[in-house]
Structure formats: C-alpha cells, structure tokens
Design a protein around this motif. Structure first.
Motif, PDB file in Angstrom:
ATOM      1  N   VAL A 156      29.407 -84.032 -33.967  1.00  0.00           N
ATOM      2  CA  VAL A 156      30.219 -83.104 -33.172  1.00  0.00           C
ATOM      3  C   VAL A 156      29.421 -81.818 -32.951  1.00  0.00           C
ATOM      4  N   ILE A 157      29.173 -81.485 -31.687  1.00  0.00           N
ATOM      5  CA  ILE A 157      28.389 -80.304 -31.322  1.00  0.00           C
ATOM      6  C   ILE A 157      29.316 -79.263 -30.715  1.00  0.00           C
ATOM      7  N   ARG A 158      29.318 -78.089 -31.306  1.00  0.00           N
ATOM      8  CA  ARG A 158      30.072 -76.963 -30.760  1.00  0.00           C
ATOM      9  C   ARG A 158      29.138 -76.148 -29.869  1.00  0.00           C
ATOM     10  N   HIS A 159      29.426 -76.140 -28.574  1.00  0.00           N
ATOM     11  CA  HIS A 159      28.662 -75.326 -27.632  1.00  0.00           C
ATOM     12  C   HIS A 159      29.326 -73.956 -27.556  1.00  0.00           C
ATOM     13  N   LEU A 160      28.584 -72.913 -27.946  1.00  0.00           N
ATOM     14  CA  LEU A 160      29.155 -71.566 -28.044  1.00  0.00           C
ATOM     15  C   LEU A 160      28.986 -70.780 -26.750  1.00  0.00           C
ATOM     16  N   GLU A 161      27.772 -70.756 -26.227  1.00  0.00           N
ATOM     17  CA  GLU A 161      27.529 -69.990 -25.002  1.00  0.00           C
ATOM     18  C   GLU A 161      26.192 -70.395 -24.395  1.00  0.00           C
ATOM     19  N   GLY A 162      26.045 -70.125 -23.104  1.00  0.00           N
ATOM     20  CA  GLY A 162      24.773 -70.325 -22.412  1.00  0.00           C
ATOM     21  C   GLY A 162      24.477 -71.781 -22.118  1.00  0.00           C
ATOM     22  N   THR A 163      23.916 -72.038 -20.939  1.00  0.00           N
ATOM     23  CA  THR A 163      23.515 -73.395 -20.567  1.00  0.00           C
ATOM     24  C   THR A 163      22.117 -73.418 -19.945  1.00  0.00           C
ATOM     25  N   ARG A 164      21.389 -72.318 -20.068  1.00  0.00           N
ATOM     26  CA  ARG A 164      20.110 -72.201 -19.359  1.00  0.00           C
ATOM     27  C   ARG A 164      18.944 -72.654 -20.235  1.00  0.00           C
ATOM     28  N   PHE A 165      18.146 -73.557 -19.661  1.00  0.00           N
ATOM     29  CA  PHE A 165      16.906 -74.017 -20.278  1.00  0.00           C
ATOM     30  C   PHE A 165      15.803 -73.817 -19.244  1.00  0.00           C
ATOM     31  N   SER A 166      15.118 -72.682 -19.310  1.00  0.00           N
ATOM     32  CA  SER A 166      14.037 -72.419 -18.362  1.00  0.00           C
ATOM     33  C   SER A 166      12.815 -73.236 -18.766  1.00  0.00           C
ATOM     34  N   ILE A 167      12.198 -73.912 -17.789  1.00  0.00           N
ATOM     35  CA  ILE A 167      11.027 -74.723 -18.099  1.00  0.00           C
ATOM     36  C   ILE A 167       9.866 -74.315 -17.201  1.00  0.00           C
ATOM     37  N   GLY A 168       8.659 -74.705 -17.604  1.00  0.00           N
ATOM     38  CA  GLY A 168       7.492 -74.377 -16.796  1.00  0.00           C
ATOM     39  C   GLY A 168       6.224 -74.975 -17.362  1.00  0.00           C
ATOM     40  N   GLU A 169       5.231 -75.102 -16.510  1.00  0.00           N
ATOM     41  CA  GLU A 169       3.934 -75.631 -16.904  1.00  0.00           C
ATOM     42  C   GLU A 169       3.090 -74.532 -17.555  1.00  0.00           C
ATOM     43  N   PRO A 170       2.376 -74.856 -18.641  1.00  0.00           N
ATOM     44  CA  PRO A 170       1.462 -73.880 -19.231  1.00  0.00           C
ATOM     45  C   PRO A 170       0.445 -73.327 -18.232  1.00  0.00           C
ATOM     46  N   ALA A 171       0.012 -74.164 -17.279  1.00  0.00           N
ATOM     47  CA  ALA A 171      -0.970 -73.713 -16.287  1.00  0.00           C
ATOM     48  C   ALA A 171      -0.326 -73.010 -15.099  1.00  0.00           C
ATOM     49  N   GLY A 172       1.010 -72.900 -15.108  1.00  0.00           N
ATOM     50  CA  GLY A 172       1.710 -72.247 -14.009  1.00  0.00           C
ATOM     51  C   GLY A 172       1.988 -73.201 -12.858  1.00  0.00           C
ATOM     52  N   GLY A 173       2.658 -72.678 -11.854  1.00  0.00           N
ATOM     53  CA  GLY A 173       2.993 -73.492 -10.693  1.00  0.00           C
ATOM     54  C   GLY A 173       4.208 -74.369 -10.943  1.00  0.00           C
ATOM     55  N   VAL A 174       4.550 -75.183  -9.950  1.00  0.00           N
ATOM     56  CA  VAL A 174       5.711 -76.076 -10.024  1.00  0.00           C
ATOM     57  C   VAL A 174       5.223 -77.497  -9.798  1.00  0.00           C
ATOM     58  N   THR A 175       5.462 -78.377 -10.755  1.00  0.00           N
ATOM     59  CA  THR A 175       5.002 -79.757 -10.673  1.00  0.00           C
ATOM     60  C   THR A 175       6.177 -80.710 -10.488  1.00  0.00           C
ATOM     61  N   GLU A 176       5.869 -81.926 -10.093  1.00  0.00           N
ATOM     62  CA  GLU A 176       6.906 -82.940  -9.893  1.00  0.00           C
ATOM     63  C   GLU A 176       7.602 -83.276 -11.203  1.00  0.00           C
ATOM     64  N   ARG A 177       6.852 -83.321 -12.312  1.00  0.00           N
ATOM     65  CA  ARG A 177       7.499 -83.685 -13.569  1.00  0.00           C
ATOM     66  C   ARG A 177       8.512 -82.620 -14.006  1.00  0.00           C
ATOM     67  N   CYS A 178       8.219 -81.350 -13.734  1.00  0.00           N
ATOM     68  CA  CYS A 178       9.188 -80.294 -14.031  1.00  0.00           C
ATOM     69  C   CYS A 178      10.382 -80.372 -13.088  1.00  0.00           C
ATOM     70  N   THR A 179      10.115 -80.611 -11.812  1.00  0.00           N
ATOM     71  CA  THR A 179      11.196 -80.690 -10.826  1.00  0.00           C
ATOM     72  C   THR A 179      12.135 -81.847 -11.136  1.00  0.00           C
ATOM     73  N   GLU A 180      11.571 -82.995 -11.517  1.00  0.00           N
ATOM     74  CA  GLU A 180      12.388 -84.164 -11.841  1.00  0.00           C
ATOM     75  C   GLU A 180      13.266 -83.889 -13.063  1.00  0.00           C
TER      76      GLU A 180
END
Length: 327
Positions: A156-180
């Motif tokens: 049982v998981i109690r979700h308290l607040e927030g739903t944001r998980f910001s992701i990104g590539e170490p080398a920067g930019g936007v890749t297909e694997r991040c977009t997917e």
C-alpha cells in the motif's frame, strides 16, 4: 514497452503502478512482506488525486524478467555499487537506466563536452569507479523527483504530494528514449517533462536537500521547525548560498531564490526528511550523494563552503556512530 522497477519501494512501486496503468509491461523487484503483498493484492495507491490499484508482475528474481527497455532504480544511491547481480539480467544492448535518487548522480560530469571537468569521476558517489562499472553512463537517464510517497503498509503506497519526475540526458538535448518514457509516464497520470539541461533541476532540488536533510538528522527537527528557528533558518540560507555558488562554478545556473526555496520547505510543514526517517529506522544515511558530493565539487571548483563542510563532518560522524550502536 518493458519496464523493470529495481527497488519497488514507495517511489518505485508508485511509478510502476502508474506505468502499468498506462499500458506498459511492468515488473517490480521487491522483497519480504512488501513483495508478498504485491503478489497477492497488487499495488494499492492511496492519493488525493484518486485511489487506484494495479497488478504488475512482482518478483525478487530479476532473471525471471529478462531484458527490458527501461530500468527504474528505486534504490538509495549508496546501494548502486552492489546492485550489479540484480541489474545484469535486465540489461540489453539499449536498456536505459533511470535513477530516481536524491543529490548528485554518479554520471554528473559525463557528457559535458568542453567543460574543464568533463567525464571527471566524483569519488563521493562513484568511489573508485565502482558505480559506473555497474551502471554504464551511456545508459543513464537523469531523473529529479518532485513527489512524496510512503509505504503505509506492505503493498500500500500513500501518495502525499507532487507527481513531477523531470528527466533528461546527461549530454543534454531531447532524445527519443526520453520522449518515449515521458509519454508513458504522462499516460499513467504523472508529470514528466524532458529537460534539455537537467543539471539546473538537480541543483534546485539539491538546494533544499543539502540543508534540510542533514540538519533534520542532526536536530531531529521537521522542516517547519528548522524554518521557524531563526538560527537554523539562517544556517539553511548560508548552506543554500554556498550550494548555488558551487553550482555556478560547475557550469549550472539554478534559477530560484533562496527565500523562495526556504518558503517552499516551510509550507511542507512538519515533514520528516528522508534522512531523518532513515536515522530513526537505523538505516545508512544518504550522505554522500546529498552533501558529500557537493563538498567534493566545491574542492574541484575551489569554492569556499565552510558551512557545508562543517555540517557534512557532523552528519557523517552521526551516521558512523548511529550505525555502530545498532549493530
């Protein structure tokens, strides 16, 4: 999309349930009573956004899962170096690893082309290269978690607040694997922006963690109590200012004022930080990624950081002595 969640605790099980709800093939790796409950009843999420239950596959043996597209790491950073045997069966040639950790990640200087510290290993989070030997930097997708959850009871998981998980590539930019991955997370009801420069996000969150986590462990105080006490509030501001100076010297620019960051923490209220919760549970404290690596980067960039150094020394000793008394 095949996803394995290695360390399906409070955050990991929540993300796994959301991805399963979005239609991904999800496998949770857990153990003990929590695993037994996940197998018997699935993941039960209790949230102000609406309760739901999902039934992804759950196991303690990754070899029964095989290669996946993404591994979501729900482990503490200090457990990464020993995770090799669990991780190996999950990794195909193109498997990406998303580490939902606090603090400075092991890959921090990877991919910073032209930076004076390009590909420099940070010993605090990758001692002797032990972590990068297990988690190849080419697989890494960075993740900054703005979400608070807890295990209310096994399964049982109690979700308290927030739903944001910001992701990104170490080398920067936007890749297909991040977009997917972002599309799947959003379909499951989460926020998942793909940030072209995730390091700025890392430092913004770290401004709070680097101060409130160790100070709460040292004082046993909640975030609201630390903010309400004039002297500790001033100490928090000093530690945040030193952290921003280190971030800028390392090439990042966290655009958030110190007062706004402190105010946000104050509004959280009487919340025990993860470090204080670990201390009370007799667990190893997540010191190296949250404050040790920041002090190391201060050394590398020659930024004076006396408050951070003093607090780091005190909380490191606390961790050593508290663990020796619980053995």
């Amino acid at each position: 999309m095949r996803v394995a969640v290695l360390g399906a605790g409070a955050i990991g099980a929540y993300v796994g349930a959301a991805l399963h709800r979005a239609g991904a093939e999800v496998h949770l790796v857990a153990r003990g009573p929590h695993l037994a409950a996940l197998r018997a009843r699935g993941v039960r999420v209790l949230s102000p956004r609406g309760d739901f239950t999902e039934h992804p596959h759950a196991t303690d043996d990754p070899s029964l899962i095989g290669e996946v597209d993404y591994v979501f790491l729900g482990l503490k950073a200090h457990a990464y170096a020993s995770a090799g045997p669990l991780l190996a069966p999950l990794l195909g040639e193109d498997t990406a690893v998303i580490a939902a950790q606090n603090g400075i990640p092991w890959w921090y200087f990877h991919g910073l082309t032209g930076h004076p510290l390009e590909n420099r290993r940070i010993e605090a989070v990758d001692p002797g290269g032990a972590v990068s030997a297990v988690l190849e930097t080419r697989r890494a997708i960075g993740c900054v978690v703005y979400c608070s959850t807890e295990i209310e009871s096994p399964g049982v998981i109690r979700h308290l607040e927030g739903t944001r998980f910001s992701i990104g590539e170490p080398a920067g930019g936007v890749t297909e694997r991040c977009t997917e991955l972002s599309r799947a997370m959003v379909a499951g009801g989460l926020k998942c922006p793909v940030e072209p420069n995730l390091r700025d996000d890392i430092w913004i969150k770290l401004m709070g963690n680097v101060a409130f986590n160790p100070l709460s462990a040292l004082t046993r105080a909640t975030m609201a109590e630390i903010c309400a006490h004039d002297d500790t509030r001033r100490l928090v501001a000093t530690m945040m200012a030193e952290t921003v100076a280190i971030a800028r010297a390392a090439g990042s620019n966290p655009e958030m004022s110190i007062e706004r960051r402190i105010d946000g923490a104050r509004r959280v209220g009487h919340h025990k930080t993860s470090m204080l919760q670990d201390l009370e549970a007799g667990k190893t404290l997540e010191i190296d990624a949250i404050i040790g690596a920041v002090v190391e980067i201060a050394d590398l960039t020659r930024v004076p950081a006396p408050a951070l150094r003093h607090v780091h020394a005190a909380v490191d000793l606390l961790d050593r002595t508290s663990r020796s008394t619980t053995r």
